[in-house]
Write an enzyme that holds these catalytic residues in place. Structure first.
Site, short mmCIF file in Angstrom:
data_model
loop_
_atom_site.label_atom_id
_atom_site.label_comp_id
_atom_site.label_asym_id
_atom_site.label_seq_id
_atom_site.Cartn_x
_atom_site.Cartn_y
_atom_site.Cartn_z
N THR A 121 -7.30 -1.32 2.35
CA THR A 121 -6.45 -2.30 1.68
C THR A 121 -6.99 -3.69 1.99
O THR A 121 -6.99 -4.11 3.16
CB THR A 121 -5.01 -2.16 2.17
N LEU A 156 -1.80 6.95 -0.50
CA LEU A 156 -1.19 8.11 0.20
C LEU A 156 -0.15 7.66 1.22
O LEU A 156 -0.19 6.54 1.72
CB LEU A 156 -2.27 8.94 0.89
N ASN A 214 2.91 -1.90 -2.16
CA ASN A 214 3.54 -1.92 -0.84
C ASN A 214 4.60 -3.01 -0.72
O ASN A 214 5.65 -2.81 -0.11
CB ASN A 214 2.48 -2.08 0.26
N CYS A 266 1.12 -0.10 7.47
CA CYS A 266 0.86 -0.69 6.15
C CYS A 266 1.84 -1.77 5.72
O CYS A 266 1.43 -2.90 5.51
CB CYS A 266 0.80 0.42 5.11
N ARG A 334 2.59 2.67 15.04
CA ARG A 334 2.25 1.27 14.80
C ARG A 334 3.46 0.56 14.18
O ARG A 334 4.01 1.02 13.19
CB ARG A 334 1.02 1.17 13.89
N1 LIG Z 1 -2.55 4.73 7.06
C1 LIG Z 1 -2.07 4.72 5.82
O1 LIG Z 1 -1.05 5.32 5.52
C2 LIG Z 1 -2.79 3.95 4.73
C3 LIG Z 1 -2.46 4.20 3.40
C4 LIG Z 1 -3.12 3.50 2.41
C5 LIG Z 1 -4.10 2.57 2.74
N2 LIG Z 1 -4.38 2.33 4.05
C6 LIG Z 1 -5.45 1.37 4.36
O2 LIG Z 1 -6.64 2.08 4.63
C7 LIG Z 1 -7.41 1.41 5.64
C8 LIG Z 1 -7.63 2.36 6.82
O3 LIG Z 1 -6.38 2.66 7.39
P1 LIG Z 1 -6.21 3.83 8.47
O4 LIG Z 1 -4.75 3.94 8.73
O5 LIG Z 1 -6.97 5.02 8.03
O6 LIG Z 1 -6.93 3.15 9.72
P2 LIG Z 1 -7.28 3.80 11.15
O7 LIG Z 1 -7.18 2.70 12.11
O8 LIG Z 1 -6.50 5.05 11.34
O9 LIG Z 1 -8.83 4.24 10.99
C9 LIG Z 1 -9.87 3.34 10.84
C10 LIG Z 1 -11.14 4.00 11.37
O10 LIG Z 1 -12.25 3.18 11.03
C11 LIG Z 1 -13.20 3.26 12.10
N3 LIG Z 1 -14.16 2.14 11.99
C12 LIG Z 1 -13.98 0.83 12.31
N4 LIG Z 1 -15.11 0.14 12.04
C13 LIG Z 1 -16.01 1.02 11.54
C14 LIG Z 1 -17.35 0.91 11.07
N5 LIG Z 1 -17.99 -0.26 11.07
N6 LIG Z 1 -17.95 2.03 10.63
C15 LIG Z 1 -17.33 3.23 10.63
N7 LIG Z 1 -16.06 3.40 11.07
C16 LIG Z 1 -15.41 2.31 11.50
C17 LIG Z 1 -12.32 3.23 13.33
O11 LIG Z 1 -13.02 3.70 14.47
C18 LIG Z 1 -11.18 4.16 12.89
O12 LIG Z 1 -11.45 5.50 13.23
C19 LIG Z 1 -6.62 0.16 6.00
O13 LIG Z 1 -7.08 -0.91 5.22
C20 LIG Z 1 -5.20 0.53 5.57
O14 LIG Z 1 -4.43 -0.61 5.25
C21 LIG Z 1 -3.77 3.02 5.05
#
Ligand SMILES: NC(=O)c1ccc[n+]([C@@H]2O[C@H](COP(=O)([O-])OP(=O)(O)OC[C@H]3O[C@@H](n4cnc5c(N)ncnc54)[C@H](O)[C@@H]3O)[C@@H](O)[C@H]2O)c1
Length: 448
Positions: A121, A156, A214, A266, A334
């Site tokens: 996002t 999701l 959101n 989020c 979180r």
């Molecule tokens: N969690 C949700 O429900 C959700 C839903 C929709 C969108 N999002 C968005 O998706 C994105 C990810 O969210 P998340 O909850 O999966 O985050 P998360 O913190 O669970 O996972 C992020 C992962 O990225 C890895 N990472 C960081 N820098 C990296 C790099 N340079 N190369 C490779 N890996 C790297 C971290 O080690 C971590 O494992 C965010 O922007 C979030 O806003 C999340």
């Protein structure tokens, strides 16, 4: 098709596993070597129903691999998905350093055409920054390689992530390039078979669509919480009001549940980031600021009720707490309302005996051992030695408790329900005092 996903968190892991399940060959790249090692051993670092089966099956079939080797990932995938975190900065803006670090490494290793897909996002304009960073890095290498940057925000829900990914309401793709749109259409086709669910639009609109979704959902929650606070003071029952308005097809029933405030990774961060972005365009996003402010206040409501009940003196009191995760079916804590409540209780000199069906490990990781927190092995044992019960997460297993046992175990027979799980009149037949959110029974103190 060959797919690489950067980031193996909630979004990256689900994306990778679901694409592999459809027959694609997926490489998941993460910088967290410990996480990658655990995944390779079949250990899933997060609680997400159904994800373990999907990961194990596709890993065993060789369609899903985990690595820290970004270069190998860039060589592998025609699609390079960026699903890394975009946490909030101090000022509320989205931290793009992880996204741009991935862009940089792509520029460093890319040798042939790639579709770079922003799934994280990210604020409007980020795809442009990703493109610039890749171009700059390619320039430093003195090479020219063709690529597209596409926005494909993820919608999701944690707790139902697999179903959401496998059967999405819609797949939003932001691109002006017909070739990239066609490629993504082919990749998503297995997930959108019953009808075409792909919505192709320009990149900036796609980026804003995620925040808009959101922000809309957060607005519905804050609206209901505002009304709940009013109902409480006016002697009305918000649950009746909810049914009364939800039955209007223009309003609908989803996301109009009052409660202890929204949390998770989020809504809080995305509303803040949108407010911040608005400021960059010299626009005062008044409604969104209020959504955030109402939520902040709502996260204090349970504590205030508990404090009032005990006449403002919580020293030496012990609260049983049911639910730690920010919502059911996840271990994600979180910005969870339970954290705010616990921390306020501790500050006021109270102790907490907490139970959550899956977030106990996460609570232990966050808070460690401390004398004012005990993690109970089940819901019943959390009640032992407690003065009162507070419910913060609406887990299914809390919905039909043994009210007589609760009454007999607690020192004060009182439930503070931050999720309106029960019918007040029914609970009261057990001789329990019961305070929900907005149920027309504003509490002054135990005596009041
Ligand atoms: N969690 C949700 O429900 C959700 C839903 C929709 C969108 N999002 C968005 O998706 C994105 C990810 O969210 P998340 O909850 O999966 O985050 P998360 O913190 O669970 O996972 C992020 C992962 O990225 C890895 N990472 C960081 N820098 C990296 C790099 N340079 N190369 C490779 N890996 C790297 C971290 O080690 C971590 O494992 C965010 O922007 C979030 O806003 C999340």
């Amino acid at each position: 098709m060959k797919v690489t996903v950067f980031g193996s968190g909630y979004v990256g892991l689900v994306t990778g596993a679901c694409f592999a399940e459809a027959g694609n060959h997926v490489v998941c790249v993460d910088i967290d070597a410990n996480k990658v090692a655990r995944l390779r051993q079949g250990e899933i670092p997060i609680h997400e129903p159904g994800l373990d089966l999907l990961v194990t099956r596709n890993f065993q079939k060789g369609r899903l691999q985990f690595t820290t080797d970004a270069e190998a990932g860039i060589k592998h995938g025609l699609f390079l998905f960026v699903a890394v975190g975009t946490p909030p900065e101090e000022d509320g803006s989205a931290d793009l350093s992880h996204v741009l670090a991935v862009a940089e490494i792509i520029g460093r290793h890319m040798t042939e055409y790639r579709v770079v897909v922003d799934k994280s996002t990210v604020p409007v304009g980020t795809a442009g920054k990703v493109r610039e960073r890749i171009e700059q890095t390619l320039g430093e290498r003195g090479v020219k390689v063709e690529f597209d940057v596409v926005s494909n925000p993820e919608f999701l829900k944690e707790g139902a992530a697999i179903a959401d990914f496998m059967k999405p309401d819609r797949v939003v793709v932001g691109t002006d390039d017909p070739r990239a749109a066609e490629l993504l259409k082919a990749l998503y086709d297995p997930f959108t078979r019953s009808r075409d669910r792909m919505i192709v639009m320009d990149v900036r609109s796609a980026e804003l669509t995620k925040y808009a979704a959101n922000a809309m959902l957060a607005t519905k929650i804050s609206f209901m919480n505002e009304l709940a606070n009013l109902a409480e003071r006016m002697g009305a029952d918000i649950e009746k009001v909810r049914v009364g308005i939800g039955s209007d097809s223009r309003i609908g029933f989803s996301f109009i549940y009052p409660g202890a405030g929204y949390g998770g990774s989020c809504f809080p961060k995305d509303v803040k980031a949108l407010v911040h972005s608005a400021g960059e365009y010299e626009f005062d996003a008044q409604l969104l600021k209020s959504v955030e402010a109402v939520n902040k206040r709502q996260k204090r409501v349970l504590f205030d009720k508990i404090s009032r009940y005990f006449d403002g003196d919580l020293r030496g009191k012990t609260l049983a707490l049911w639910g730690l995760a920010f919502k059911p079916n996840t271990d994600d804590m979180r910005e969870a309302p339970a954290r705010e409540l616990m921390e306020a209780l501790w500050k006021a000199g109270a102790k907490v005996r907490a139970y959550d069906p899956v977030a106990m490990g996460e609570a232990d990781r966050i808070y460690g051992k401390r004398p004012d927190l005990e993690l109970a092995k089940d819901a019943d044992s959390a009640l032992k030695g407690a003065d009162a019960l507070a419910i913060v997460t609406e887990w299914q297993e809390f919905r039909s408790p043994d009210f007589a046992a609760i009454r007999d175990t607690l020192r004060h027979p009182v439930i503070f329900d931050g999720r309106n799980l029960y019918e007040p009149a029914f609970v009261k037949t057990f001789g329990l005092k019961y305070f929900g959110i907005g149920r027309g029974d504003r509490l002054v103190s135990a005596k009041g």
